[in-house]
Design a protein around this motif. Structure first.
Motif, PDB file in Angstrom:
ATOM      1  N   GLU A 359      36.771  -6.861  16.123  1.00  0.00           N
ATOM      2  CA  GLU A 359      35.538  -7.659  16.141  1.00  0.00           C
ATOM      3  C   GLU A 359      34.431  -6.942  16.909  1.00  0.00           C
ATOM      4  OE1 GLU A 359      32.934 -10.942  15.677  1.00  0.00           O
ATOM      5  OE2 GLU A 359      34.862 -10.552  14.697  1.00  0.00           O
ATOM      6  N   LEU A 360      34.808  -6.191  17.954  1.00  0.00           N
ATOM      7  CA  LEU A 360      33.823  -5.469  18.750  1.00  0.00           C
ATOM      8  C   LEU A 360      33.361  -4.173  18.081  1.00  0.00           C
ATOM      9  CD1 LEU A 360      35.446  -5.885  22.289  1.00  0.00           C
ATOM     10  CD2 LEU A 360      33.438  -7.081  21.413  1.00  0.00           C
ATOM     11  N   GLY A 361      34.010  -3.794  16.997  1.00  0.00           N
ATOM     12  CA  GLY A 361      33.587  -2.609  16.257  1.00  0.00           C
ATOM     13  C   GLY A 361      34.297  -1.329  16.648  1.00  0.00           C
ATOM     14  N   PHE A 362      35.408  -1.406  17.391  1.00  0.00           N
ATOM     15  CA  PHE A 362      36.149  -0.211  17.787  1.00  0.00           C
ATOM     16  C   PHE A 362      37.158   0.156  16.708  1.00  0.00           C
ATOM     17  CE2 PHE A 362      34.612  -1.820  21.845  1.00  0.00           C
ATOM     18  CZ  PHE A 362      34.210  -0.664  22.494  1.00  0.00           C
ATOM     19  N   ASN A 363      37.409   1.446  16.576  1.00  0.00           N
ATOM     20  CA  ASN A 363      38.391   1.942  15.621  1.00  0.00           C
ATOM     21  C   ASN A 363      39.801   1.612  16.116  1.00  0.00           C
ATOM     22  OD1 ASN A 363      40.196   3.716  14.137  1.00  0.00           O
ATOM     23  ND2 ASN A 363      38.373   4.816  13.477  1.00  0.00           N
ATOM     24  N   PRO A 364      40.675   1.025  15.271  1.00  0.00           N
ATOM     25  CA  PRO A 364      42.035   0.700  15.715  1.00  0.00           C
ATOM     26  C   PRO A 364      42.828   1.924  16.171  1.00  0.00           C
ATOM     27  CG  PRO A 364      41.516  -0.433  13.659  1.00  0.00           C
ATOM     28  CD  PRO A 364      40.396   0.532  13.919  1.00  0.00           C
ATOM     29  N   ILE A 365      42.579   3.077  15.563  1.00  0.00           N
ATOM     30  CA  ILE A 365      43.291   4.296  15.973  1.00  0.00           C
ATOM     31  C   ILE A 365      42.804   4.749  17.355  1.00  0.00           C
ATOM     32  CG2 ILE A 365      43.857   6.660  15.349  1.00  0.00           C
ATOM     33  CD1 ILE A 365      45.033   4.490  13.527  1.00  0.00           C
ATOM     34  N   HIS A 366      41.509   4.593  17.613  1.00  0.00           N
ATOM     35  CA  HIS A 366      40.993   4.854  18.954  1.00  0.00           C
ATOM     36  C   HIS A 366      41.662   3.934  19.971  1.00  0.00           C
ATOM     37  CE1 HIS A 366      37.391   4.325  21.901  1.00  0.00           C
ATOM     38  NE2 HIS A 366      38.239   5.209  22.372  1.00  0.00           N
ATOM     39  N   TYR A 367      41.870   2.684  19.590  1.00  0.00           N
ATOM     40  CA  TYR A 367      42.525   1.730  20.487  1.00  0.00           C
ATOM     41  C   TYR A 367      43.977   2.130  20.747  1.00  0.00           C
ATOM     42  CZ  TYR A 367      44.131  -2.719  22.392  1.00  0.00           C
ATOM     43  OH  TYR A 367      44.684  -3.686  23.198  1.00  0.00           O
ATOM     44  N   SER A 428      40.006  11.241  20.937  1.00  0.00           N
ATOM     45  CA  SER A 428      41.243  10.715  20.378  1.00  0.00           C
ATOM     46  C   SER A 428      41.232  10.668  18.857  1.00  0.00           C
ATOM     47  CB  SER A 428      41.515   9.307  20.934  1.00  0.00           C
ATOM     48  OG  SER A 428      40.405   8.463  20.721  1.00  0.00           O
ATOM     49  N   LEU A 429      40.043  10.614  18.258  1.00  0.00           N
ATOM     50  CA  LEU A 429      39.952  10.538  16.799  1.00  0.00           C
ATOM     51  C   LEU A 429      39.808  11.904  16.137  1.00  0.00           C
ATOM     52  CD1 LEU A 429      37.581   7.445  16.438  1.00  0.00           C
ATOM     53  CD2 LEU A 429      40.037   7.531  16.025  1.00  0.00           C
ATOM     54  N   PHE A 430      39.695  12.965  16.948  1.00  0.00           N
ATOM     55  CA  PHE A 430      39.462  14.306  16.393  1.00  0.00           C
ATOM     56  C   PHE A 430      40.584  14.714  15.438  1.00  0.00           C
ATOM     57  CE2 PHE A 430      40.070  18.919  16.617  1.00  0.00           C
ATOM     58  CZ  PHE A 430      38.820  19.367  16.222  1.00  0.00           C
ATOM     59  N   LEU A 431      41.838  14.688  15.912  1.00  0.00           N
ATOM     60  CA  LEU A 431      42.959  15.107  15.068  1.00  0.00           C
ATOM     61  C   LEU A 431      43.216  14.139  13.910  1.00  0.00           C
ATOM     62  CD1 LEU A 431      45.470  16.514  17.714  1.00  0.00           C
ATOM     63  CD2 LEU A 431      44.039  17.784  16.117  1.00  0.00           C
ATOM     64  N   PRO A 432      43.227  12.800  14.150  1.00  0.00           N
ATOM     65  CA  PRO A 432      43.393  11.900  12.992  1.00  0.00           C
ATOM     66  C   PRO A 432      42.317  12.083  11.929  1.00  0.00           C
ATOM     67  CG  PRO A 432      43.738  10.700  15.036  1.00  0.00           C
ATOM     68  CD  PRO A 432      43.223  12.051  15.421  1.00  0.00           C
ATOM     69  N   HIS A 433      41.083  12.403  12.376  1.00  0.00           N
ATOM     70  CA  HIS A 433      39.993  12.558  11.412  1.00  0.00           C
ATOM     71  C   HIS A 433      40.179  13.806  10.557  1.00  0.00           C
ATOM     72  CE1 HIS A 433      35.938  12.400   9.742  1.00  0.00           C
ATOM     73  NE2 HIS A 433      35.779  13.669  10.102  1.00  0.00           N
ATOM     74  N   ILE A 435      42.910  15.766  10.205  1.00  0.00           N
ATOM     75  CA  ILE A 435      44.200  15.947   9.545  1.00  0.00           C
ATOM     76  C   ILE A 435      44.452  14.887   8.483  1.00  0.00           C
ATOM     77  CG2 ILE A 435      46.707  15.907   9.903  1.00  0.00           C
ATOM     78  CD1 ILE A 435      46.279  17.232  12.577  1.00  0.00           C
ATOM     79  N   MET A 436      44.046  13.639   8.791  1.00  0.00           N
ATOM     80  CA  MET A 436      44.347  12.535   7.886  1.00  0.00           C
ATOM     81  C   MET A 436      43.120  11.893   7.257  1.00  0.00           C
ATOM     82  SD  MET A 436      47.371  10.588   9.957  1.00  0.00           S
ATOM     83  CE  MET A 436      47.655   9.537   8.533  1.00  0.00           C
ATOM     84  N   GLY A 437      41.912  12.306   7.705  1.00  0.00           N
ATOM     85  CA  GLY A 437      40.708  11.726   7.162  1.00  0.00           C
ATOM     86  C   GLY A 437      40.360  10.366   7.727  1.00  0.00           C
ATOM     87  N   THR A 438      40.930  10.022   8.889  1.00  0.00           N
ATOM     88  CA  THR A 438      40.606   8.754   9.530  1.00  0.00           C
ATOM     89  C   THR A 438      39.135   8.716   9.884  1.00  0.00           C
ATOM     90  OG1 THR A 438      42.827   8.627  10.476  1.00  0.00           O
ATOM     91  CG2 THR A 438      41.143   7.254  11.501  1.00  0.00           C
ATOM     92  N   PRO A 439      38.418   7.641   9.584  1.00  0.00           N
ATOM     93  CA  PRO A 439      36.984   7.591   9.896  1.00  0.00           C
ATOM     94  C   PRO A 439      36.734   7.597  11.393  1.00  0.00           C
ATOM     95  CG  PRO A 439      37.755   5.448   9.132  1.00  0.00           C
ATOM     96  CD  PRO A 439      38.868   6.413   8.902  1.00  0.00           C
ATOM     97  N   TRP A 440      35.570   8.155  11.763  1.00  0.00           N
ATOM     98  CA  TRP A 440      35.189   8.157  13.177  1.00  0.00           C
ATOM     99  C   TRP A 440      34.984   6.740  13.694  1.00  0.00           C
ATOM    100  CZ3 TRP A 440      36.155  12.365  15.669  1.00  0.00           C
ATOM    101  CH2 TRP A 440      36.004  13.612  15.081  1.00  0.00           C
TER     102      TRP A 440
END
Length: 440
Positions: A359-367, A428-433, A435-440
């Motif tokens: 709801e606050l707009g944070f990426n779940p993978i960042h969390y 924290s989102l650098f590698l997921p982004h 390698i897997m294309g996870t959005p920033w």
């Protein structure tokens, strides 16, 4: 009624009631007195839901990683890894501290749990610490902090459960904690060097006289001995990140590979202690599964009572700034980590806080990365600090001697890593982004 249920839960945890029983006590209150009209809920609505949640292949990996950690400890696999790392930095004054940190990162990447990492590495490092004159308080505090790298260097059981509850990719959650994990390794090594730089009791003996040729000879001899052990993290991490195996399959391969290596190569494992490892794994896994079943039902009740919405209203009453609310969530996670173990924190808080985070707009993978750092920080933060006390018992170190160095590690290592993880999400989102294309 929801606040009464939370008070019951916190009271039970504080007075020392077992975690699954604490969860069930809170759930029982809501079953009898919850609901819009205070008429409670039907147990038949909850029992099938809990069973359905537990019916997941991903959870098998938890038992297998626990077994792999026990086999590493008894099979002398961890000892060979530590000897190999010692070749590179053992000849420096604080080199054994560096060996401890790096070894915890390597072992933690296999067994995936802080206590298992601490038991495996501590049984080998503590005698070496004290033989070289390391202060007991600093040594035990360092091992307590370094063992938590098992929560950051993947794979780890905490993030498997987080991904299971939140419905996120296990691999993406693993990748999210890699950069914070390496930053923590660097900070732990730096702070331990700073704390030991003027210590006069440390005697590294003949190590300081090692020449380049000596180190090359040791690297060759110990490298050959350690090669079977070094293949274990390569199989696990390479299999997962290379897309060859799922997390569960990699954990199974770790056990299948570690047993013959421990038995026939290093000869530390036999039928008797293999049986002991399996029994300990079954007991630990059983406790975790019972806890997960209880929390699955309790989280369902919390959602029916709209606890995330209630908490979000409370947070908005303090501030509408998402960063301020995230700061409050971090404080809440650290406090919960002081009351219970890392897995309990994840299974209890994820269903409640994940809707708020989204709801606050944070990426779940960042969390996921925030969860990894917070649970680690909670496990070593006084007054509870379960991992810190376990390290004190294993290292036979007085708690009063451990507190000051542990606070330095918290202030100079964990707090900066938490700050970077929360406020610089691209770390924290650098590698997921990429390698897997996870959005920033």
């Amino acid at each position: 009624m929801i606040f009464v249920a939370l008070i019951i839960l916190i009271f039970c945890l504080v007075v020392g009631v077992p975690v699954p029983v604490s969860f069930m006590a809170s759930a029982a209150w809501l079953i009898f007195f919850g609901g819009p009209a205070g008429e409670g809920y039907q147990a038949t609505q909850l029992l099938p839901y809990g069973y359905a949640q537990m019916n997941s292949v991903s959870l098998i990996a938890i038992a297998l990683f626990i077994a792999a950690g026990g086999i590493m400890e008894r099979g002398k696999i961890g000892e060979k890894l530590i000897d190999f790392v010692d070749v590179f930095v053992g000849h420096y004054k604080s080199g054994l501290a560096f060996v401890a940190v790096i070894s915890c990162a390597v072992v933690g990447s296999i067994c995936g749990a802080a206590c298992a990492t601490l038991s495996c590495v501590g049984s080998i490092i503590f005698p070496r610490f004290y033989a070289e004159g390391y202060p007991r308080g600093i040594g035990a505090a360092l091992l307590a902090n370094a063992s938590l790298l098992g929560l950051l260097i993947p794979p780890n059981a905490t993030l498997i459960i987080f991904a299971w509850i939140s419905g996120q990719s296990v691999l993406a959650c693993f990748l999210a904690t890699v950069v914070p994990g390496f930053i923590t390794i660097a900070l732990l090594c730096t702070v331990s060097w700073w704390m030991l730089r003027h210590n006069t009791t440390i005697k590294i003996g003949k190590k300081k006289n090692r020449t380049a040729s000596d180190r090359l000879q040791l690297l060759s001899s110990r490298g050959k001995l350690a090669m079977p052990a070094l293949m274990l993290p390569i199989i696990v991490l390479g299999g997962i990140y290379g897309g060859i195996m799922t997390t569960t399959e990699a954990s199974a391969m770790a056990v299948l590979y570690a047993i013959p290596v421990g038995m026939f190569v290093y000869r530390g494992l036999n039928l008797k202690n293999t049986y002991e490892v399996m029994v300990e794994t079954a007991v630990t896994t059983g406790v975790i599964m019972v806890m997960l079943y209880c929390v699955a039902m309790l989280s369902r009740l919390y959602l029916l009572e709209d606890l995330p919405g209630v908490l979000l209203t409370v947070f908005y009453a303090v501030s509408s700034d998402p960063m301020v609310i995230m700061f409050m969530i971090n404080i809440f996670l650290v406090v919960m980590g002081m009351l219970m173990d890392d897995i309990s924190v994840v299974v209890l808080t994820t269903p409640i806080l994940m809707p708020i985070v989204i709801e606050l707009g944070f990426n779940p993978i960042h969390y996921a990365a925030i969860i990894g750092v917070n649970t680690g920080l909670g496990c070593i933060t006084p007054p509870a600090a379960p991992v810190l006390y376990l390290s004190g018992r294993l290292g036979n170190a007085p708690i009063d001697e451990m507190m000051k160095p542990c606070l330095w590690f918290i202030l100079l290592c964990w707090v900066p890593v938490l700050f970077l993880t929360v406020f610089f999400p691209k770390l924290s989102l650098f590698l997921p982004h990429y390698i897997m294309g996870t959005p920033w």
